[in-house]
Design an enzyme around this catalytic site. Sequence first.
Site, PDB file in Angstrom:
ATOM      1  N   GLU A 171       0.821  -1.220   0.000  1.00 26.02           N
ATOM      2  CA  GLU A 171       0.000   0.000   0.000  1.00 26.02           C
ATOM      3  C   GLU A 171       0.854   1.269   0.000  1.00 26.02           C
ATOM      4  O   GLU A 171       0.448   2.301   0.525  1.00 26.02           O
ATOM      5  CB  GLU A 171      -0.973  -0.037   1.183  1.00 26.02           C
ATOM      6  CG  GLU A 171      -1.907  -1.244   1.100  1.00 26.02           C
ATOM      7  CD  GLU A 171      -3.162  -1.149   1.962  1.00 26.02           C
ATOM      8  OE1 GLU A 171      -3.227  -0.289   2.851  1.00 26.02           O
ATOM      9  OE2 GLU A 171      -4.077  -1.958   1.727  1.00 26.02           O
ATOM     10  N   SER A 194      -0.201   0.796   7.551  1.00 33.68           N
ATOM     11  CA  SER A 194      -0.254   0.317   8.936  1.00 33.68           C
ATOM     12  C   SER A 194       0.730  -0.804   9.256  1.00 33.68           C
ATOM     13  O   SER A 194       1.420  -0.747  10.253  1.00 33.68           O
ATOM     14  CB  SER A 194      -1.684  -0.068   9.308  1.00 33.68           C
ATOM     15  OG  SER A 194      -2.094  -1.189   8.562  1.00 33.68           O
ATOM     16  N   HIS A 412     -19.057  -8.325   4.324  1.00 37.85           N
ATOM     17  CA  HIS A 412     -17.683  -7.935   4.642  1.00 37.85           C
ATOM     18  C   HIS A 412     -17.143  -8.804   5.761  1.00 37.85           C
ATOM     19  O   HIS A 412     -17.776  -8.945   6.801  1.00 37.85           O
ATOM     20  CB  HIS A 412     -17.654  -6.463   5.060  1.00 37.85           C
ATOM     21  CG  HIS A 412     -16.277  -5.936   5.314  1.00 37.85           C
ATOM     22  ND1 HIS A 412     -15.946  -5.173   6.396  1.00 37.85           N
ATOM     23  CD2 HIS A 412     -15.118  -6.093   4.602  1.00 37.85           C
ATOM     24  CE1 HIS A 412     -14.653  -4.866   6.343  1.00 37.85           C
ATOM     25  NE2 HIS A 412     -14.138  -5.405   5.265  1.00 37.85           N
ATOM     26  N   HIS A 413     -15.969  -9.392   5.521  1.00 38.29           N
ATOM     27  CA  HIS A 413     -15.254 -10.142   6.549  1.00 38.29           C
ATOM     28  C   HIS A 413     -13.882  -9.520   6.748  1.00 38.29           C
ATOM     29  O   HIS A 413     -12.953  -9.830   6.005  1.00 38.29           O
ATOM     30  CB  HIS A 413     -15.063 -11.604   6.133  1.00 38.29           C
ATOM     31  CG  HIS A 413     -16.327 -12.396   6.086  1.00 38.29           C
ATOM     32  ND1 HIS A 413     -16.420 -13.598   5.429  1.00 38.29           N
ATOM     33  CD2 HIS A 413     -17.547 -12.170   6.637  1.00 38.29           C
ATOM     34  CE1 HIS A 413     -17.652 -14.081   5.565  1.00 38.29           C
ATOM     35  NE2 HIS A 413     -18.355 -13.232   6.283  1.00 38.29           N
ATOM     36  N   GLU A 414     -13.757  -8.643   7.717  1.00 43.26           N
ATOM     37  CA  GLU A 414     -12.431  -8.150   8.082  1.00 43.26           C
ATOM     38  C   GLU A 414     -11.836  -9.182   9.038  1.00 43.26           C
ATOM     39  O   GLU A 414     -12.405  -9.434  10.100  1.00 43.26           O
ATOM     40  CB  GLU A 414     -12.548  -6.774   8.755  1.00 43.26           C
ATOM     41  CG  GLU A 414     -11.244  -6.233   9.317  1.00 43.26           C
ATOM     42  CD  GLU A 414     -10.138  -6.152   8.281  1.00 43.26           C
ATOM     43  OE1 GLU A 414     -10.256  -5.352   7.347  1.00 43.26           O
ATOM     44  OE2 GLU A 414      -9.134  -6.908   8.412  1.00 43.26           O
ATOM     45  N   HIS A 482      -9.156  -7.524   0.147  1.00 41.87           N
ATOM     46  CA  HIS A 482      -8.325  -6.359   0.488  1.00 41.87           C
ATOM     47  C   HIS A 482      -7.132  -6.814   1.326  1.00 41.87           C
ATOM     48  O   HIS A 482      -7.252  -7.746   2.129  1.00 41.87           O
ATOM     49  CB  HIS A 482      -9.145  -5.304   1.233  1.00 41.87           C
ATOM     50  CG  HIS A 482      -9.913  -4.430   0.305  1.00 41.87           C
ATOM     51  ND1 HIS A 482      -9.915  -3.062   0.377  1.00 41.87           N
ATOM     52  CD2 HIS A 482     -10.696  -4.748  -0.758  1.00 41.87           C
ATOM     53  CE1 HIS A 482     -10.667  -2.575  -0.593  1.00 41.87           C
ATOM     54  NE2 HIS A 482     -11.159  -3.569  -1.297  1.00 41.87           N
ATOM     55  N   GLU A 483      -6.019  -6.149   1.091  1.00 41.09           N
ATOM     56  CA  GLU A 483      -4.730  -6.469   1.747  1.00 41.09           C
ATOM     57  C   GLU A 483      -4.224  -7.891   1.503  1.00 41.09           C
ATOM     58  O   GLU A 483      -3.562  -8.467   2.362  1.00 41.09           O
ATOM     59  CB  GLU A 483      -4.766  -6.214   3.267  1.00 41.09           C
ATOM     60  CG  GLU A 483      -5.035  -4.791   3.665  1.00 41.09           C
ATOM     61  CD  GLU A 483      -6.528  -4.483   3.759  1.00 41.09           C
ATOM     62  OE1 GLU A 483      -7.301  -5.378   4.123  1.00 41.09           O
ATOM     63  OE2 GLU A 483      -6.901  -3.343   3.457  1.00 41.09           O
ATOM     64  N   GLU A 501      -7.649  -5.556  -3.709  1.00 39.43           N
ATOM     65  CA  GLU A 501      -7.104  -4.204  -3.530  1.00 39.43           C
ATOM     66  C   GLU A 501      -5.600  -4.334  -3.770  1.00 39.43           C
ATOM     67  O   GLU A 501      -5.127  -4.049  -4.843  1.00 39.43           O
ATOM     68  CB  GLU A 501      -7.446  -3.699  -2.132  1.00 39.43           C
ATOM     69  CG  GLU A 501      -7.003  -2.273  -1.896  1.00 39.43           C
ATOM     70  CD  GLU A 501      -7.072  -1.907  -0.435  1.00 39.43           C
ATOM     71  OE1 GLU A 501      -7.430  -0.775  -0.146  1.00 39.43           O
ATOM     72  OE2 GLU A 501      -6.734  -2.746   0.435  1.00 39.43           O
ATOM     73  N   GLU A 507      -8.884   5.026  -0.635  1.00 42.95           N
ATOM     74  CA  GLU A 507      -9.137   5.253   0.792  1.00 42.95           C
ATOM     75  C   GLU A 507      -8.054   6.101   1.459  1.00 42.95           C
ATOM     76  O   GLU A 507      -8.344   6.844   2.395  1.00 42.95           O
ATOM     77  CB  GLU A 507      -9.267   3.909   1.519  1.00 42.95           C
ATOM     78  CG  GLU A 507      -7.989   3.081   1.486  1.00 42.95           C
ATOM     79  CD  GLU A 507      -8.147   1.679   2.082  1.00 42.95           C
ATOM     80  OE1 GLU A 507      -9.272   1.182   2.144  1.00 42.95           O
ATOM     81  OE2 GLU A 507      -7.116   1.102   2.493  1.00 42.95           O
TER      82      GLU A 507
HETATM   83  C1  NOJ Z   1      -8.984  -1.635   4.724  1.00 43.62           C
HETATM   84  C2  NOJ Z   1      -9.758  -1.826   3.476  1.00 43.62           C
HETATM   85  O1  NOJ Z   1      -8.992  -1.482   2.363  1.00 43.62           O
HETATM   86  C3  NOJ Z   1     -11.012  -0.989   3.572  1.00 43.62           C
HETATM   87  O2  NOJ Z   1     -11.729  -1.051   2.362  1.00 43.62           O
HETATM   88  C4  NOJ Z   1     -11.833  -1.429   4.731  1.00 43.62           C
HETATM   89  O3  NOJ Z   1     -12.932  -0.569   4.868  1.00 43.62           O
HETATM   90  C5  NOJ Z   1     -11.016  -1.395   6.022  1.00 43.62           C
HETATM   91  N1  NOJ Z   1      -9.775  -2.056   5.848  1.00 43.62           N
HETATM   92  C6  NOJ Z   1     -11.761  -2.035   7.167  1.00 43.62           C
HETATM   93  O4  NOJ Z   1     -11.883  -3.399   6.935  1.00 43.62           O
HETATM   94 CA    CA Z   2      -6.485  -1.382   2.286  1.00 46.43          CA
END
Ligand code: NOJ
Ligand code: CA
Length: 714
Positions: A171, A194, A412-414, A482-483, A501, A507
């Site tokens: 990133e 981060s 969404h699964h963070e 993402h990530e 991503e 963002e």
């Molecule tokens: C980073 C992701 O790129 C973003 O799209 C997401 O909203 C946040 N993490 C929280 O999961």
């Molecule tokens: Ca991200």
Amino acid sequence: MKFFKFFLLFIMFSIMTNAQTIKSPNGNLELTFALNSAGAPNYHLTYKNKDVIKESALGFVLKESGEMTSHFEIDKSETKTFDESWQPVWGEQKYIRNNYNELAVSLVLKEHGNRTLIIRFRLFDDGLGFRYEFPNQPTLSYFILSDEVTEFSLAGNHKTFWIPGDYDTNEYLYTTSKLSEVDASISKEMVEVSTRHFVSPNLVQTPLMMKTDDGLYINIHEAALVDYPAMNLMINKESFKLTSHLVPDAVGNKAYLQTPCTSPWRTVIVSDKATEILASKLILNLNEPTKYEDVSWIKPMKFIGIWWEMHTGTHSWNYGDHPNIKLDGFDWSSVTSNGKHGATTERAKEYIDFASKNGIEGLLIEGWNVGWEDWFGAWKEEVFDFVTPYPDFDLKEVSDYAKSKNIQLIMHHETSGSVTNYERRMEDAYELMNKYGYNALKTGYVGRIIPRGEYHDGQWMVNHYVRVAKKTAEYKIMLDAHEPVRPTGLHRTYPNWLASEAARGNEFNAWSIGNKPEHETILPFTRLMGGPMDYTPGIFEVNMSHYFPEKSFQVHTTLAKQLALYVTIYSPIQMAADYPENYDKYRDAFQFIKDVSVDWDETKILEAEPGDYITIARKAKGKEGWFIGAITDENSRNAEISFNFLEKGKKYLASIYMDSDNAHWEKNPVSYKIEKYLVDSHSIAKIKLADGGGAAISVFPASDKELKEYKMIK
Ligand code: NOJ
Ligand code: CA
């Protein structure tokens, strides 16, 4: 002296006897493979007789089982020619030609009991792919890689578009410099990213884009990264030799392999035209065709989200401000809402109404599930369970409502990097998605990985991402990660993996120094070489001071450029990322987002220069409309668009969404105009793009009324 000459001749002779050469189908590229006098394999690549990769070493260092870098003999070598066209499930074009000449050399290492290694080269018109294959053999079964020693010995101190090498993140902002000037220690200053893992000032990531002094464009990356770590590149700043540097695991090993197995393909895409780099399909061609039998459920789409408001700070993912949550048995009724929670049933319904009114197919809802109170930075294992909604989010009510309005929900699964936890729970989570009719999933891997010590780009995680792609396919779920590790064309094999991503997205403009105006002119030459990107374009309210007067963050483009990104940044799942009220405020500009397609029959790269500008035209799949995006960096420019791709003899109406005369990404970003003209295949439009600006054009067959109403562009 005489002896020395003789010796030299002998060496040259022995090199020549084992050298093998193939050419690309059009003859521009030539690859030579040889073993030197020490039995060390090397390759050499030229384009129109110029060196692209000078003689460069190939091989491996195995832990405990010795080196595989020299003392080889050639057992046999085979050549073949391949030419076919195939149809992707979705993509930038309807048909893709896969045409190459191949050389496969089988090497034996007698000193290790006839251990064998095959090196397979495929030479296309647009570049080279090669990989290592370890066949099934009596003296090598299970082994650990200490290193891969693939070299890319470049012919000069090329201009390079690079991000710091890293094991955990991609990133970063790009830097443009000579190879000799790369200093990846700037990673230490990029505190807005981060989870960083700095390695060496000389280490960079792929896709690495370069330009030689005499105008040759070279891109190095990899294809089909499966069961293997990602490759970074170590630069020797004196010789301009790049050497593969694989991401290690928690105990410092690179990969655990078992024969028969292969490495990913190492790719070198080459052209003297920048447009041809963007048009290359080499990486996709090196991936396996899909094994999915039924792909009818995989459908590209546009979506909106309960999302940007969390990034701008008006709403929160978390429901309460409780600092210490334990997942199992936690009493949510003891927590009161902070009043900012974004994912409520009520707001989800409002978003569904907006999507349905505007023909946007999908809605992403983030922050619907418990656990967000302390998700970030704790390196804790049990953060989310992926099945329990917050008290103010009614899964059934939202999904019934979405269904009644024909809107698809994206769950969404963070994982917050706790991948062990996710693997334990993901099947339950996918069952819940099936139950409530969610057919798409956005995953996230923010933070340090658990199992602790593993990296985002190591072999263990590479396998995890693929496991998720396959598992979601079993549940007929489409995926946007993402990530993750940066893509390597695996969407050919797993077409439900629509996008990732895996780079610095829009963002960053909401909460950090953001992305420079040149950023989006570099991404297609770097990150997007491996596959579609969920960049989240479409931010109209570019100044964050709009929400909080004290915030000076901003999107570093004009509004018109945000529209152009729907064409220049390819993704089959494309977000309209701003708040619905901002789209209601600029209805006329929003029309382009409503109209633009996400799946294509044809793509024409009209103009391109990495770091400077890109203009692309694409024809909507199965329809008559064309969409064009033109973007520039911090410098204004005149894009020249020739409409010669249109059907001859037919007239179309072009709606041009462009920067107004005094627009400027920083001083005057939300200043645009929309003009309409008739065009045909002879028309050439010259459109001024502001500093940090862009233009977007939709082109539809003109109606009789429009034929009378509008002027023609000659
Ligand atoms: C980073 C992701 O790129 C973003 O799209 C997401 O909203 C946040 N993490 C929280 O999961
Ligand atoms: Ca991200």
